[in-house]
Write an enzyme that holds these catalytic residues in place. Structure first.
Site, PDB file in Angstrom:
ATOM      1  N   GLY A 313       0.826  -1.202   0.000  1.00 43.78           N
ATOM      2  CA  GLY A 313       0.000   0.000   0.000  1.00 43.78           C
ATOM      3  C   GLY A 313       0.857   1.248   0.000  1.00 43.78           C
ATOM      4  CD  GLU A 314       4.112   2.859   2.986  1.00 42.60           C
ATOM      5  OE1 GLU A 314       4.994   3.330   2.249  1.00 42.60           O
ATOM      6  OE2 GLU A 314       4.355   2.320   4.091  1.00 42.60           O
ATOM      7  N   GLY A 315       0.761   3.623  -1.766  1.00 41.21           N
ATOM      8  CA  GLY A 315       0.961   4.151  -3.109  1.00 41.21           C
ATOM      9  C   GLY A 315       2.250   3.625  -3.732  1.00 41.21           C
TER      10      GLY A 315
END
Lengths: 347, 347
Positions: A313-315
């Protein structure tokens, strides 16, 4: 009442011109595969035969989840604000990958159960200090769900106002694969077990418990699958609503969004269910290890670019995909044509 | 006689230390998937917990093929030198993608059927002006096959001497999917039809003709599958031999090689058959559209990083993969640890 923004149509004639230009470049027709398609998609979205994705931003939205009380995550909830601090100091994976991609990171507090100092650098869009426990009741009120989408849209407008021409979604929220799986199950109609994975790393028993908690959440809340706002309110999360708004806001301005992994895909699907007109503005960054992502991408008719066994995640998937997107545009803009290079075309 | 270079072993204890460091970084264990594996591979190859891939070079080797007389390609042979000029002027796809990746492009004439001026910028390793027509006889003599490998090794040594710490393979040669499919068939033992694709774009009839020409080439030349030099001499190409040498040369100095698509994979497999010790120094950049690549990668036990429907060659897949490899190293070198960032680890 929540007002859906109008979504412009991409320019089909520009798409055709970009395709024609791709065929004039010094390479066999179609030989750069998805890079060629990406360049055409961006040209059409930007209404320009010379698309520009030089100003990239990753918007990382954070929120906490009441359902962590059920023990659905391998990490404690404290990690959400701790990781927000890590983002602000530049030490997280998304910072490292964004620096490499030449992208800015913008960190948004959509609903973290902790406060950040005014000068911390976090964009304050806090709806509340964490959602309710979806195993026992709704995540949030309908009004809060609408507000989270609206604030996400405003973040998109602000970033576009500052010049962003490619926006990526990112998420942080301990426990947030649980609401994302719930959203996936409701919106795709698949059994919970088919859209639920291990998140940050629960074991077999943890996975079984997580599945039954999600089943309970759906049973208790009875989200209406034809009403995406209801789904968000009943079994969603603040960062998920914010990301749905970010997607809507960007698409309404003709800006393409690079959708990261599982949580971001759930958010994008909520936006898509509100208006499928956003579809031409979506790029799926990567195939997540989380099994629930696949069916949601299929529902939107988009194919992930990368498949690297990632589940952070987090981008982080989006930040890696930025390079491929930039490459696609450079190919369209910078390559020589058969004529300009004096290369013979097909016999 | 041809002298195989000694290939050093990667450092297993450094690999273990790199793995330990990955587990201390602020992310769930293993959540960056193949990026983590890549960083460990590079650390072990470079005998350093802080691997460095900042000096990247794509070596594009070019050669012509007598078998084009049989009409196996959609493009005329003239395109080989024309594309070499295009590389030198910076207008080809590999130039655009290398600039974006911060990599140098080094263009090598291994056997183009045209001459280049002395100051053109081409590295002159020409063995001959194109190979023989493999449908009628051998591509080259055994001595020429050995020379092509030797010169490829010398190019690797020269580039490493100039500082290169990550080397990618690239190819240019109209007709070169035909010898590559022949090599694939001989070395994997699969039927020609199962390892032969459309190259730059022949139609159904062209594909059928290409398959029977390759079958004929194998029948006429009877390459010995246990003797990679013989396979190269009978049904190979000068740029393929050069690339095999490049791989051997780089691996012998502990430098990792990013293997591009189909032609490069055939070259890498020849090197692997000479000595499988090169395997830890290989990274497969991408899955080519050419169907013959798969079985060759499987034989070497390596998995491609990207799958973007590409089939251009030149090193374009490698240039895109450079970004992922650089990302893997940055993650290992630049991310905060749980301790340094004050983030709680798993409960």
């Amino acid at each position: 009442m929540f007002q859906l923004p109008a979504i412009p149509l991409p320019d089909a004639s520009i798409a055709e011109k970009a395709r024609q230009r791709q065929n004039m470049l010094t390479k066999p027709t179609g030989s750069l595969g998805r890079l060629e398609e990406l360049s055409v998609q961006l040209a059409a979205a930007q209404h320009s035969i010379r698309p520009d994705v030089s100003r990239k931003v990753v918007v990382v939205m954070a929120g906490d989840h009441g359902v962590t009380r059920e023990g659905v995550s391998a990490y404690p909830s404290d990690v959400t604000p701790q990781m927000v601090h890590n983002f602000l100091q530049g030490g997280a994976a998304i910072n490292v990958l964004s620096r490499l991609a030449g992208a800015r990171v913008c960190v948004v507090d959509m609903g973290v159960a902790a406060d950040f100092p005014a000068n911390s650098g976090v964009i304050d869009c806090k709806i509340a200090r964490g959602t309710g426990n979806i195993a026992a009741g709704p995540a949030m009120s309908r009004l809060e769900a609408e507000q989270s989408i609206k604030r996400g849209m405003e973040v998109a407008f602000q970033e576009i106002g500052r010049g962003a021409n490619l926006i990526a979604t990112g998420d942080m929220g301990i426990g947030n694969t649980t609401p994302s799986s719930a959203i996936a199950a409701v919106l795709t109609g698949l059994p919970v077990a088919q859209v639920t994975g291990r998140g940050t790393g629960v074991d077999d028993a943890g996975l079984a418990a997580k599945i039954s908690i999600i089943e309970k959440a759906i049973q208790v809340n009875k989200p209406d699958k034809n009403d995406p706002i209801d789904v968000l309110a009943k079994v969603g999360g603040f960062e998920i609503g914010g990301l749905a708004g970010l997607v809507l806001g960007a698409a309404s301005r003709g800006v393409t969004v690079v959708v990261d992994g599982f949580i971001s895909t759930a958010a994008a699907l909520l936006a898509y269910e509100l208006t499928p007109k956003i579809q031409p503005y979506l790029i799926a960054a990567h195939k997540s290890v989380e099994i629930g992502q696949r069916a949601m991408l299929e529902k939107m008719g988009i194919e992930p670019l990368l498949d690297l066994g990632m589940r952070l995640g987090e981008g982080t998937g989006s930040a890696l995909a930025f390079h491929l997107i930039e490459a696609s545009v450079r190919i369209l803009n910078d390559m020589a044509t058969f004529e300009s290079a004096g290369v013979s075309d097909k016999e």
